[in-house]
Design a protein around this motif. Structure first.
Motif, PDB file in Angstrom:
ATOM      1  N   SER A 108       0.791  -1.313   0.054  1.00 21.81           N
ATOM      2  CA  SER A 108       0.003  -0.137   0.182  1.00 21.81           C
ATOM      3  C   SER A 108       0.943   1.299   0.114  1.00 21.81           C
ATOM      4  N   PHE A 109       2.012   1.144   0.632  1.00 23.77           N
ATOM      5  CA  PHE A 109       3.120   2.263   0.695  1.00 23.77           C
ATOM      6  C   PHE A 109       3.428   2.598  -0.551  1.00 23.77           C
ATOM      7  N   LEU A 110       4.014   1.726  -1.218  1.00 17.08           N
ATOM      8  CA  LEU A 110       4.463   1.774  -2.542  1.00 17.08           C
ATOM      9  C   LEU A 110       3.453   1.941  -3.550  1.00 17.08           C
ATOM     10  N   TYR A 111       2.288   1.680  -3.485  1.00 14.25           N
ATOM     11  CA  TYR A 111       1.201   2.182  -4.486  1.00 14.25           C
ATOM     12  C   TYR A 111       0.900   3.657  -4.224  1.00 14.25           C
ATOM     13  N   GLY A 112       1.007   3.941  -2.915  1.00  9.69           N
ATOM     14  CA  GLY A 112       0.415   5.487  -2.530  1.00  9.69           C
ATOM     15  C   GLY A 112       1.753   6.408  -3.367  1.00  9.69           C
ATOM     16  N   ASP A 119     -11.503   4.350   5.275  1.00  8.41           N
ATOM     17  CA  ASP A 119     -10.814   3.266   4.367  1.00  8.41           C
ATOM     18  C   ASP A 119      -9.439   3.674   4.218  1.00  8.41           C
ATOM     19  N   LYS A 120      -8.457   2.618   3.647  1.00 11.53           N
ATOM     20  CA  LYS A 120      -7.311   2.946   3.501  1.00 11.53           C
ATOM     21  C   LYS A 120      -6.842   2.518   1.840  1.00 11.53           C
ATOM     22  N   LEU A 121      -5.540   2.981   1.473  1.00  8.08           N
ATOM     23  CA  LEU A 121      -5.278   2.789   0.158  1.00  8.08           C
ATOM     24  C   LEU A 121      -5.103   1.139  -0.388  1.00  8.08           C
ATOM     25  N   MET A 122      -5.433   0.755  -1.512  1.00  8.44           N
ATOM     26  CA  MET A 122      -5.137  -0.672  -1.914  1.00  8.44           C
ATOM     27  C   MET A 122      -3.766  -1.018  -1.593  1.00  8.44           C
ATOM     28  N   PRO A 123      -3.620  -2.170  -1.363  1.00  9.22           N
ATOM     29  CA  PRO A 123      -4.632  -3.244  -1.239  1.00  9.22           C
ATOM     30  C   PRO A 123      -4.995  -3.593   0.540  1.00  9.22           C
ATOM     31  N   VAL A 124      -4.375  -2.514   1.179  1.00  9.96           N
ATOM     32  CA  VAL A 124      -4.894  -2.720   2.676  1.00  9.96           C
ATOM     33  C   VAL A 124      -6.156  -2.493   2.631  1.00  9.96           C
ATOM     34  N   GLY A 125      -6.754  -1.529   2.015  1.00 13.02           N
ATOM     35  CA  GLY A 125      -8.265  -1.103   1.880  1.00 13.02           C
ATOM     36  C   GLY A 125      -8.606  -1.107   0.548  1.00 13.02           C
ATOM     37  N   GLU A 154      -6.724   6.010  -4.695  1.00 13.23           N
ATOM     38  CA  GLU A 154      -5.863   6.951  -4.519  1.00 13.23           C
ATOM     39  C   GLU A 154      -6.108   7.616  -2.942  1.00 13.23           C
ATOM     40  N   PRO A 155      -4.996   8.415  -2.458  1.00 11.69           N
ATOM     41  CA  PRO A 155      -4.946   9.050  -1.300  1.00 11.69           C
ATOM     42  C   PRO A 155      -6.358   9.749  -0.905  1.00 11.69           C
ATOM     43  N   LYS A 156      -6.777   9.862   0.259  1.00 14.52           N
ATOM     44  CA  LYS A 156      -7.927  10.498   0.512  1.00 14.52           C
ATOM     45  C   LYS A 156      -7.946  12.085   0.229  1.00 14.52           C
ATOM     46  N   SER A 157      -6.655  12.580   0.242  1.00 14.88           N
ATOM     47  CA  SER A 157      -6.518  13.846  -0.213  1.00 14.88           C
ATOM     48  C   SER A 157      -7.208  14.331  -1.632  1.00 14.88           C
ATOM     49  N   GLY A 158      -7.236  13.082  -2.394  1.00 20.21           N
ATOM     50  CA  GLY A 158      -7.762  13.312  -3.689  1.00 20.21           C
ATOM     51  C   GLY A 158      -9.533  13.643  -3.943  1.00 20.21           C
ATOM     52  N   ILE A 159      -9.990  13.579  -2.925  1.00 18.89           N
ATOM     53  CA  ILE A 159     -11.362  14.180  -2.776  1.00 18.89           C
ATOM     54  C   ILE A 159     -11.456  15.679  -2.815  1.00 18.89           C
ATOM     55  N   ARG A 160     -10.457  16.253  -2.715  1.00 19.63           N
ATOM     56  CA  ARG A 160     -10.527  17.545  -2.903  1.00 19.63           C
ATOM     57  C   ARG A 160     -10.682  18.236  -4.362  1.00 19.63           C
ATOM     58  N   ARG A 161     -10.480  17.181  -5.450  1.00 17.28           N
ATOM     59  CA  ARG A 161     -10.791  17.605  -6.642  1.00 17.28           C
ATOM     60  C   ARG A 161     -12.155  17.288  -7.100  1.00 17.28           C
ATOM     61  N   ALA A 162     -12.888  16.993  -5.768  1.00 17.76           N
ATOM     62  CA  ALA A 162     -14.356  16.634  -6.223  1.00 17.76           C
ATOM     63  C   ALA A 162     -15.196  18.159  -6.076  1.00 17.76           C
ATOM     64  N   ASP A 163     -16.297  18.279  -6.698  1.00 15.95           N
ATOM     65  CA  ASP A 163     -17.168  19.286  -6.583  1.00 15.95           C
ATOM     66  C   ASP A 163     -18.479  18.920  -6.001  1.00 15.95           C
ATOM     67  N   VAL A 164     -18.812  17.892  -5.886  1.00 22.77           N
ATOM     68  CA  VAL A 164     -19.826  17.186  -5.111  1.00 22.77           C
ATOM     69  C   VAL A 164     -19.400  15.795  -4.772  1.00 22.77           C
ATOM     70  N   ILE A 208     -19.580  15.941 -17.065  1.00 19.43           N
ATOM     71  CA  ILE A 208     -19.785  15.640 -15.765  1.00 19.43           C
ATOM     72  C   ILE A 208     -19.451  14.194 -15.420  1.00 19.43           C
ATOM     73  N   CYS A 209     -18.413  14.275 -14.577  1.00 19.03           N
ATOM     74  CA  CYS A 209     -17.875  12.841 -13.921  1.00 19.03           C
ATOM     75  C   CYS A 209     -18.545  12.416 -13.121  1.00 19.03           C
ATOM     76  N   VAL A 210     -18.786  10.991 -12.882  1.00 18.68           N
ATOM     77  CA  VAL A 210     -19.659  10.319 -11.676  1.00 18.68           C
ATOM     78  C   VAL A 210     -18.546   9.093 -11.378  1.00 18.68           C
ATOM     79  N   GLY A 211     -17.809   9.457 -10.435  1.00 17.77           N
ATOM     80  CA  GLY A 211     -16.900   8.398 -10.055  1.00 17.77           C
ATOM     81  C   GLY A 211     -17.030   8.108  -8.791  1.00 17.77           C
ATOM     82  N   ASN A 212     -15.814   7.539  -8.111  1.00 17.52           N
ATOM     83  CA  ASN A 212     -15.734   7.183  -6.751  1.00 17.52           C
ATOM     84  C   ASN A 212     -14.090   7.234  -6.439  1.00 17.52           C
ATOM     85  N   ILE A 213     -13.544   7.029  -5.301  1.00 15.59           N
ATOM     86  CA  ILE A 213     -12.437   7.059  -4.926  1.00 15.59           C
ATOM     87  C   ILE A 213     -11.910   5.777  -4.331  1.00 15.59           C
TER      88      ILE A 213
END
Length: 368
Positions: free
Chosen positions: A17-21, A173-179, A183-193, A46-51
């Protein structure tokens, strides 16, 4: 329903998970610095995605947006997806003859429900958008819904919608493959909704506030909450079906529930509301049913003693099963699927529709 803070993790895989991150953070930084290119377009994308990987409900939320926009935009809406687990490659624009194996179960499901709109698949989203924008004027989209494209950063959506499952909230949750985080939780900052999906319909106001506090939204973000609404069961093979409807399922009927989705628990719980005699067969997400699988379903079903026994599958499973030519007639007659829709709940439940419509109008005005 209290928030579950005990989701399953695999801490023994932390080194991976560390290396993946490291790799994911570096890739995101290349986009942020402009070293890797990201393309914008002259129409709303309009992108409908998930983290996180796994089922968060992207398809029913995409369908919700289609229903919202179709009265005004008719056939000028397009959905572009990767087409996960399809048997083809490259760009494909769906038509009446297209099968699930050609474009994937979720795009196929959308095309079946909304035949007027354009549904296309391409792992290269930029190329897919370019193809859609070259369509004849009478069907060229004015709005593109990008299915599961939050990590496909070569495209810059005009609006980023990110989903997180109430039962596996991204901040727990945690980064794959632990969780399961892509991508890191900080990626949620790119979301508008941000939409918290699969909530209980009776979720308490305090839970709304707890979740919003943990997500740590920034100024440009809005958080919404949705719950799943189940419709009446429908036949997978209409020509072969017996005249069943959902309210006719009795408590003592034998029901075989077959699922090949990431998170089948809610689906199974719903069926158990109607019958006390439910048997389940679960397969991996987006599972391609084989002859051996059909035989297993048939053998399990034949063990039931009820005269009015039936098999219920999810909508995604129904899309894949319709492609199969070796399903026995006795199975086809008793094979039904459970449609689902989403409802917005909480204080912002009416705001989402307004936000989507305002975004499209504002975007169009700014491009003129």
């Amino acid at each position: 329903m209290p928030i579950d803070y005990t989701i399953k993790l695999n801490p023994q895989l932390s080194p991976f998970s560390f290396l993946y991150g490291i790799a994911v953070r570096f890739r995101n930084q290349l986009f942020d610095w402009g070293i890797l290119p990201s393309e914008e377009y002259d129409i709303p994308v309009i992108c409908v995605g998930n983290i996180a990987v796994g089922g968060t409900g992207k398809t029913p939320h995409t369908e919700y947006i289609i229903r919202l926009l179709q009265p005004r935009y008719k056939n000028k809406i397009a959905v572009l997806s990767r087409g996960y687990k399809r048997k083809t490659s490259g760009y494909i624009l769906a038509n009446e003859q297209t099968k699930s194996r050609d474009i994937g179960d979720e795009p196929y499901q959308i095309k079946q429900k909304f035949p007027q709109i354009q549904v296309a698949v391409d792992a290269n989203r930029r190329r897919g958008i370019q193809h859609l924008l070259k369509l004849p004027e009478e069907i060229r989209p004015e709005i593109i819904l990008l299915d599961d494209g939050f990590q496909h950063r070569y495209v810059t959506p005009s609006l980023n919608i990110v989903l997180t499952d109430y039962h596996r909230l991204m901040y727990l949750d945690k980064l794959m493959p632990v969780g399961r985080l892509r991508e890191p939780k900080s990626g949620i900052r790119r979301a508008d909704v941000i939409i918290v999906t699969k909530c209980a319909s009776d979720i308490k106001p305090i839970d709304f506030r707890i979740i919003e506090d943990h997500i740590k939204v920034v100024a440009h973000q809005t958080v919404f909450f949705t719950t799943v609404r189940y419709g009446e069961i429908k036949p997978v093979f209409s020509k072969n079906a017996l005249p069943w409807v959902k309210r006719d399922i009795r408590k003592n009927d034998d029901v075989l529930v077959v699922s090949g989705i990431a998170s089948p628990d809610g689906f199974i719980r719903e069926i158990k509301r109607y019958s006390n005699q439910v048997t389940t067969l679960t397969f991996p997400d987006h599972h391609t049913f084989s002859t051996k699988d059909i035989e297993k379903i048939k053998n399990t079903f034949e063990q039931f003693s009820s005269l009015e026994k039936l098999i219920i599958v999810t909508e995604k499973d129904a899309a894949r099963l319709r492609d199969m030519t070796n399903i026995p007639d006795m199975i086809k007659k008793r094979l039904y699927y459970q449609p689902i829709m989403v409802d917005f709940i909480g204080k912002n439940r009416t705001r989402f529709d307004e936000l989507i419509k305002e975004h499209i109008l504002t975007f169009s005005k700014n491009k003129k």
